[in-house]
Motif scaffolding. Structure first.
Motif, PDB file in Angstrom:
ATOM      1  N   ALA A  67       0.858  -1.193   0.000  1.00  8.67           N
ATOM      2  CA  ALA A  67       0.000   0.000   0.000  1.00  8.67           C
ATOM      3  C   ALA A  67       0.889   1.235   0.000  1.00  8.67           C
ATOM      4  O   ALA A  67       1.971   1.235   0.598  1.00  8.67           O
ATOM      5  N   VAL A  68       0.439   2.257  -0.711  1.00  8.70           N
ATOM      6  CA  VAL A  68       1.170   3.528  -0.725  1.00  8.70           C
ATOM      7  C   VAL A  68       0.247   4.634  -0.236  1.00  8.70           C
ATOM      8  O   VAL A  68      -0.972   4.561  -0.406  1.00  8.70           O
ATOM      9  N   LEU A  69       0.839   5.656   0.367  1.00  8.87           N
ATOM     10  CA  LEU A  69       0.061   6.766   0.918  1.00  8.87           C
ATOM     11  C   LEU A  69       0.146   7.979   0.005  1.00  8.87           C
ATOM     12  O   LEU A  69       1.227   8.490  -0.265  1.00  8.87           O
ATOM     13  N   ILE A  70      -1.016   8.408  -0.481  1.00  9.73           N
ATOM     14  CA  ILE A  70      -1.098   9.667  -1.213  1.00  9.73           C
ATOM     15  C   ILE A  70      -1.540  10.703  -0.197  1.00  9.73           C
ATOM     16  O   ILE A  70      -2.731  10.864   0.073  1.00  9.73           O
ATOM     17  N   LYS A 104       5.379  -2.973   1.611  1.00  5.35           N
ATOM     18  CA  LYS A 104       4.675  -4.251   1.683  1.00  5.35           C
ATOM     19  C   LYS A 104       3.916  -4.396   3.004  1.00  5.35           C
ATOM     20  O   LYS A 104       4.321  -3.864   4.041  1.00  5.35           O
ATOM     21  N   ALA A 105       2.819  -5.132   2.933  1.00  2.65           N
ATOM     22  CA  ALA A 105       2.015  -5.399   4.127  1.00  2.65           C
ATOM     23  C   ALA A 105       2.728  -6.379   5.045  1.00  2.65           C
ATOM     24  O   ALA A 105       3.468  -7.257   4.586  1.00  2.65           O
ATOM     25  N   ALA A 117      -0.024   1.599   4.850  1.00  2.61           N
ATOM     26  CA  ALA A 117       0.464   2.829   4.239  1.00  2.61           C
ATOM     27  C   ALA A 117       0.975   3.827   5.278  1.00  2.61           C
ATOM     28  O   ALA A 117       2.054   4.413   5.113  1.00  2.61           O
ATOM     29  N   THR A 118       0.211   4.035   6.343  1.00  2.47           N
ATOM     30  CA  THR A 118       0.626   5.022   7.360  1.00  2.47           C
ATOM     31  C   THR A 118       1.799   4.503   8.191  1.00  2.47           C
ATOM     32  O   THR A 118       2.661   5.288   8.609  1.00  2.47           O
ATOM     33  N   ARG A 119       1.849   3.189   8.435  1.00  2.00           N
ATOM     34  CA  ARG A 119       2.988   2.628   9.178  1.00  2.00           C
ATOM     35  C   ARG A 119       4.277   2.821   8.388  1.00  2.00           C
ATOM     36  O   ARG A 119       5.307   3.237   8.928  1.00  2.00           O
ATOM     37  N   PRO A 151      -3.530   2.138  -3.495  1.00  2.00           N
ATOM     38  CA  PRO A 151      -3.325   3.544  -3.141  1.00  2.00           C
ATOM     39  C   PRO A 151      -4.284   3.964  -2.017  1.00  2.00           C
ATOM     40  O   PRO A 151      -5.494   3.769  -2.116  1.00  2.00           O
ATOM     41  N   VAL A 152      -3.733   4.541  -0.970  1.00  2.00           N
ATOM     42  CA  VAL A 152      -4.514   5.007   0.183  1.00  2.00           C
ATOM     43  C   VAL A 152      -4.413   6.531   0.221  1.00  2.00           C
ATOM     44  O   VAL A 152      -3.306   7.078   0.322  1.00  2.00           O
ATOM     45  N   VAL A 153      -5.542   7.214   0.124  1.00  2.00           N
ATOM     46  CA  VAL A 153      -5.537   8.678   0.109  1.00  2.00           C
ATOM     47  C   VAL A 153      -5.770   9.208   1.519  1.00  2.00           C
ATOM     48  O   VAL A 153      -6.724   8.810   2.198  1.00  2.00           O
ATOM     49  N   GLY A 154      -4.883  10.085   1.960  1.00  2.00           N
ATOM     50  CA  GLY A 154      -5.016  10.671   3.292  1.00  2.00           C
ATOM     51  C   GLY A 154      -4.881  12.184   3.235  1.00  2.00           C
ATOM     52  O   GLY A 154      -4.249  12.738   2.333  1.00  2.00           O
TER      53      GLY A 154
END
Length: 292
Positions: A67-70, A104-105, A117-119, A151-154
């Motif tokens: 997961a990636v953080l946008i 990676k998870a 993503a946040t970790r 993709p994780v949007v924050g």
């Protein structure tokens, strides 16, 4: 003194919560509206559909997930900006390339892409999860190493609360760029490649900040084009991908000017020259477009 440590932790958590609440309360109405808009978004594709679309069978689907953080925030000029990193030159893969925070998870993530993503963002650039308000999860992407990337949007409500502390083993630099840049044809170039038996367009965005130049390309560019399209509710000013014809093409292809099309009962205007097959159905910007 376990009870004292517990009390300290509770106080710290409450302080972080109050700080986050204060940041949200002072945010602009535009950023608040965007957060509400993104929370209503529902990813349209499952991981299985993505895998089958690129030629994999369910039984041989990639086991690894990432997961990636946008992370979006409002700049001093009121523009939306996204946090990016330049990977360390000592890494075994994608060394020196621009990327989004993420990775990676792990087992402790409990199959939660937001946690992953946040970790990873905290480990890579010191962005504490309490500062990020996760508002949306997008359709998964498949990397060239066959990782399923979500993709994780924050939203980062208070940019001043974030003091980047890059982990030198993973990150060489932390910077930010305007999100709308990924919808414009300026400072963009593309290259046609073949991967997994299909032709693809590889996009490169040149970006300069202060005395440094960056090239944002590959999977990172693809994800940011998708996020920018969602946030600004419009397609990019360039052809995002090579049309994926679902039916045999005519022996003599015709070039037409498409003035109107319909996407899921919503009408839009489009002025572009496209090469179509006999079916009149094309794949553009990850959407199936049906001619009116």
């Amino acid at each position: 003194y376990p009870h004292k440590l517990f009390s300290t932790s509770v106080i710290l958590c409450k302080f972080m919560e109050s700080a986050a609440a204060k940041s949200i309360s002072t945010a602009s109405s535009r950023l608040l509206a965007l957060a509400q808009q993104l929370r209503l978004y529902k990813a349209e594709e499952s991981t299985g559909k993505l895998i089958s679309r690129v030629g994999f069978q369910e039984s041989t689907s990639p086991a690894k997930k990432a997961a990636v953080l946008i992370c979006l925030f409002e700049g001093d000029d009121g523009d939306l900006r996204v946090i990016l990193t330049k990977r360390s030159s000592g890494l075994s893969t994608h060394s020196g390339e621009v990327s989004l925070p993420g990775g990676k998870a792990e087992e402790g993530d409990k199959d939660d892409d937001g946690v992953t993503a946040t970790r990873e963002a905290e480990e890579e650039i010191g962005l504490h999860p309490s500062l990020v308000d996760v508002v949306a999860f997008l359709e998964p992407f498949l990397s060239q190493h066959f990782l399923i990337v979500v993709p994780v949007v924050g939203i980062l409500w208070d940019r001043k609360a974030f003091n980047p502390t890059p982990n030198p083993a993973e990150v060489e630099a932390v910077f930010d760029a305007p999100l709308e840049m990924f919808l414009k044809d300026e400072n963009r170039r593309s290259e046609e490649i073949e991967w997994n038996g299909k032709r693809h367009l590889l996009h490169f965005f040149d970006y300069s900040t202060e005395d440094k130049d960056y090239v944002i390309w590959g999977l990172t560019a693809r994800i940011l084009i998708r996020v920018a399209s969602l946030v600004y509710q419009r397609p990019p000013a360039f052809v995002e991908r090579i049309p994926d014809f679902k039916y045999p093409r005519m022996h003599t292809a015709c070039v037409i000017k498409l003035e109107n099309y319909q996407v899921k009962s919503k009408s839009f205007d489009l002025k572009a020259k496209l090469v179509l097959g006999e079916c009149g159905i094309i794949q553009l910007c990850s959407r199936e477009l049906c001619l009116i």
